[in-house]
Design a protein around this motif. Structure first.
Motif, mmCIF file in Angstrom:
data_model
loop_
_atom_site.group_PDB
_atom_site.id
_atom_site.type_symbol
_atom_site.label_atom_id
_atom_site.label_comp_id
_atom_site.label_asym_id
_atom_site.label_seq_id
_atom_site.Cartn_x
_atom_site.Cartn_y
_atom_site.Cartn_z
ATOM 1 N N SER A 177 0.834 -1.213 0.000
ATOM 2 C CA SER A 177 0.000 0.000 0.000
ATOM 3 C C SER A 177 0.867 1.260 0.000
ATOM 4 N N LYS A 178 0.243 2.350 -0.408
ATOM 5 C CA LYS A 178 0.897 3.667 -0.440
ATOM 6 C C LYS A 178 1.441 4.008 0.954
ATOM 7 N N GLU A 179 0.634 3.744 1.985
ATOM 8 C CA GLU A 179 1.026 4.075 3.367
ATOM 9 C C GLU A 179 2.262 3.289 3.791
ATOM 10 N N ASN A 180 2.301 1.991 3.444
ATOM 11 C CA ASN A 180 3.470 1.163 3.784
ATOM 12 C C ASN A 180 4.728 1.656 3.098
ATOM 13 N N ILE A 181 4.575 2.043 1.839
ATOM 14 C CA ILE A 181 5.747 2.533 1.075
ATOM 15 C C ILE A 181 6.235 3.845 1.684
ATOM 16 N N GLU A 182 5.302 4.740 1.978
ATOM 17 C CA GLU A 182 5.671 6.033 2.578
ATOM 18 C C GLU A 182 6.409 5.839 3.895
ATOM 19 N N GLY B 14 -2.140 -1.565 -5.418
ATOM 20 C CA GLY B 14 -1.022 -2.510 -5.444
ATOM 21 C C GLY B 14 0.003 -2.279 -6.520
ATOM 22 N N GLN B 15 -0.049 -1.133 -7.216
ATOM 23 C CA GLN B 15 0.993 -0.823 -8.203
ATOM 24 C C GLN B 15 1.406 0.639 -8.084
ATOM 25 N N ILE B 16 2.564 0.834 -7.472
ATOM 26 C CA ILE B 16 3.064 2.190 -7.216
ATOM 27 C C ILE B 16 4.514 2.263 -7.687
ATOM 28 N N VAL B 17 4.887 3.367 -8.315
ATOM 29 C CA VAL B 17 6.259 3.530 -8.802
ATOM 30 C C VAL B 17 7.006 4.505 -7.901
ATOM 31 N N ILE B 18 8.261 4.127 -7.551
ATOM 32 C CA ILE B 18 9.118 5.031 -6.771
ATOM 33 C C ILE B 18 10.212 5.580 -7.679
ATOM 34 N N SER B 19 10.764 6.731 -7.295
ATOM 35 C CA SER B 19 11.727 7.422 -8.148
ATOM 36 C C SER B 19 12.730 8.166 -7.278
ATOM 37 N N GLY B 20 14.006 8.160 -7.683
ATOM 38 C CA GLY B 20 15.014 8.892 -6.911
ATOM 39 C C GLY B 20 16.408 8.577 -7.396
ATOM 40 N N THR B 21 17.402 8.734 -6.527
ATOM 41 C CA THR B 21 18.781 8.411 -6.919
ATOM 42 C C THR B 21 18.879 6.895 -7.117
ATOM 43 N N ALA B 22 19.821 6.465 -7.972
ATOM 44 C CA ALA B 22 19.985 5.032 -8.247
ATOM 45 C C ALA B 22 20.258 4.261 -6.955
ATOM 46 N N GLN B 23 21.138 4.815 -6.099
ATOM 47 C CA GLN B 23 21.468 4.161 -4.830
ATOM 48 C C GLN B 23 20.253 4.089 -3.911
ATOM 49 N N GLY B 24 19.527 5.210 -3.849
ATOM 50 C CA GLY B 24 18.345 5.278 -2.997
ATOM 51 C C GLY B 24 17.291 4.269 -3.406
ATOM 52 N N VAL B 25 17.042 4.172 -4.726
ATOM 53 C CA VAL B 25 16.013 3.248 -5.234
ATOM 54 C C VAL B 25 16.435 1.795 -4.977
ATOM 55 N N GLU B 26 17.734 1.529 -5.115
ATOM 56 C CA GLU B 26 18.237 0.170 -4.858
ATOM 57 C C GLU B 26 18.027 -0.205 -3.379
ATOM 58 N N LYS B 27 18.380 0.720 -2.503
ATOM 59 C CA LYS B 27 18.219 0.488 -1.055
ATOM 60 C C LYS B 27 16.723 0.321 -0.725
ATOM 61 N N ALA B 28 15.897 1.221 -1.280
ATOM 62 C CA ALA B 28 14.449 1.163 -1.030
ATOM 63 C C ALA B 28 13.868 -0.171 -1.505
ATOM 64 N N HIS C 180 15.219 -3.148 -1.587
ATOM 65 C CA HIS C 180 15.476 -4.210 -0.594
ATOM 66 C C HIS C 180 14.543 -4.059 0.608
ATOM 67 N N LEU C 181 14.438 -2.813 1.103
ATOM 68 C CA LEU C 181 13.623 -2.563 2.299
ATOM 69 C C LEU C 181 12.133 -2.816 2.038
ATOM 70 N N GLY D 17 7.256 -6.483 2.742
ATOM 71 C CA GLY D 17 6.130 -7.279 2.244
ATOM 72 C C GLY D 17 5.744 -7.062 0.790
ATOM 73 N N ALA D 18 6.519 -6.260 0.033
ATOM 74 C CA ALA D 18 6.203 -6.086 -1.400
ATOM 75 C C ALA D 18 6.352 -7.426 -2.113
ATOM 76 N N LYS D 19 5.388 -7.737 -3.008
ATOM 77 C CA LYS D 19 5.485 -8.999 -3.757
ATOM 78 C C LYS D 19 6.695 -8.964 -4.689
ATOM 79 N N ARG D 20 6.815 -7.843 -5.389
ATOM 80 C CA ARG D 20 7.954 -7.664 -6.308
ATOM 81 C C ARG D 20 8.299 -6.197 -6.394
ATOM 82 N N VAL D 21 9.571 -5.922 -6.678
ATOM 83 C CA VAL D 21 9.998 -4.547 -6.978
ATOM 84 C C VAL D 21 10.795 -4.628 -8.285
ATOM 85 N N LEU D 22 10.233 -4.023 -9.335
ATOM 86 C CA LEU D 22 10.822 -4.165 -10.670
ATOM 87 C C LEU D 22 11.463 -2.866 -11.140
#
Length: 313
Positions: A138-143, A164-178, A180-181, A186-191
């Protein structure tokens, strides 16, 4: 008369060959494409029809190509007597929605999004920004997960597409770290997404300042039907407000799920995806399976929509 809304795809939907059948079938589409080539000073049309794909995918080419393709189809629909009750577009698609509502001139819009694409490319050096789709959270969990990130590696919500489909955006390192977290949370997948920059994140703010200066050169007129803005998910028709929201749109999340919810509630006969691909029609189905959708991308799909539109009306 049947009540329809138009939705317009954004970047990522481009494909070599798109628009060619429309160009070869309808004179007004050919005229529009030829005018765009003249305005841009290079043949966007041959890039769309022949590629190479990696050249078409560059933001500065993909954006005008997608807009031109959608606007060409809109012009034919207009000629056939179809008028939308409301419009919206996903990210770049908002410009197609504004052209369809009579707020932006097609040739000016093509030039504008070409410039927008260049500024977005230049805002963050290639490879330093990234985007990823988060599925099943959910949006709340991601936030909650993103709240702990510091300013040196910012990650923002970029597209809230459907449940159940939300896109995140930011620095390459930040998105990679996010990524994993978020999997741990509980995310099913992060693509990871195949894009050239961290669109709709605060990293785009520098581009928005320069873009604002370019927008001043463009004539924005009152929309003839409500256009639901990405930034607010609310209808707009006034030129000043449209311009302001286009600037904010560069670094703000696309609230597409909320827009679709409002369209679904609007007692429409159908929601019509105008342009290449069927991504947005799929999102409509995730918001409400019973809503009738069409996706128009070639003369055949256009004709089957027109046949339905004219039935019993």
């Amino acid at each position: 008369m049947k009540k329809v809304a138009y939705i317009f795809p954004g970047q990522g939907s481009q494909e070599v060959g798109m628009g060619q059948e429309m160009y070869e079938t309808y004179d007004n589409v050919k005229q529009l494409f030829d005018q765009a080539d003249e305005k841009l000073g290079y043949s966007l049309t041959s890039l769309m029809f022949e590629g190479p794909g990696e050249e078409l995918t560059k933001t500065e080419n993909a954006q005008p190509a997608l807009l031109l393709n959608s606007v060409g189809i809109t012009k034919v629909l207009e000629e056939k007597g179809v008028t939308p009750l409301m419009t919206a577009g996903h990210s770049l698609g908002e410009y197609s929605a504004l052209v369809a509502a009579g707020s932006l001139n097609p040739a000016e819009a093509v030039q504008l999004v070409h410039t927008r694409g260049k500024l977005m490319e230049e805002a963050v050096p290639t490879g330093q920004g990234a985007m990823a789709a988060v599925l099943g959270l959910s949006k709340e969990n991601i936030e909650e997960v993103l709240a702990d990130f510091d300013e040196s590696e910012p990650v923002d919500l970029a597209n809230i597409n459907c449940p159940g489909q939300i896109v995140i955006s930011g620095t390459a390192q930040g998105v990679e770290k996010a990524s994993h977290l978020l999997k741990e949370a509980g995310a099913k997948r992060v693509l990871p997404l195949n894009v050239s920059g961290p669109f709709h994140s605060r990293l785009m703010e520098p581009a928005s300042e320069e873009f604002a200066a370019n927008l001043k050169e463009v004539s924005i007129t009152a929309a003839q039907c409500p256009v639901y803005a990405n930034v607010t998910a609310e209808p707009v028709t006034k030129p000043g407000e449209i311009g302001e929201l286009l600037i904010k749109q560069l670094y703000s999340p696309v609230r597409f799920e909320e827009i679709l919810e409002k369209f679904v509630e609007a007692d429409l006969d159908a929601i019509v995806e105008v342009g290449h691909g069927k991504v947005l029609s799929g999102l409509v189905k995730k918001v409400n399976r019973r809503t009738k959708t069409f996706s128009i991308q070639d003369p055949e799909s256009l004709q089957s929509f027109i046949d339905w539109y004219k039935e019993d009306s």
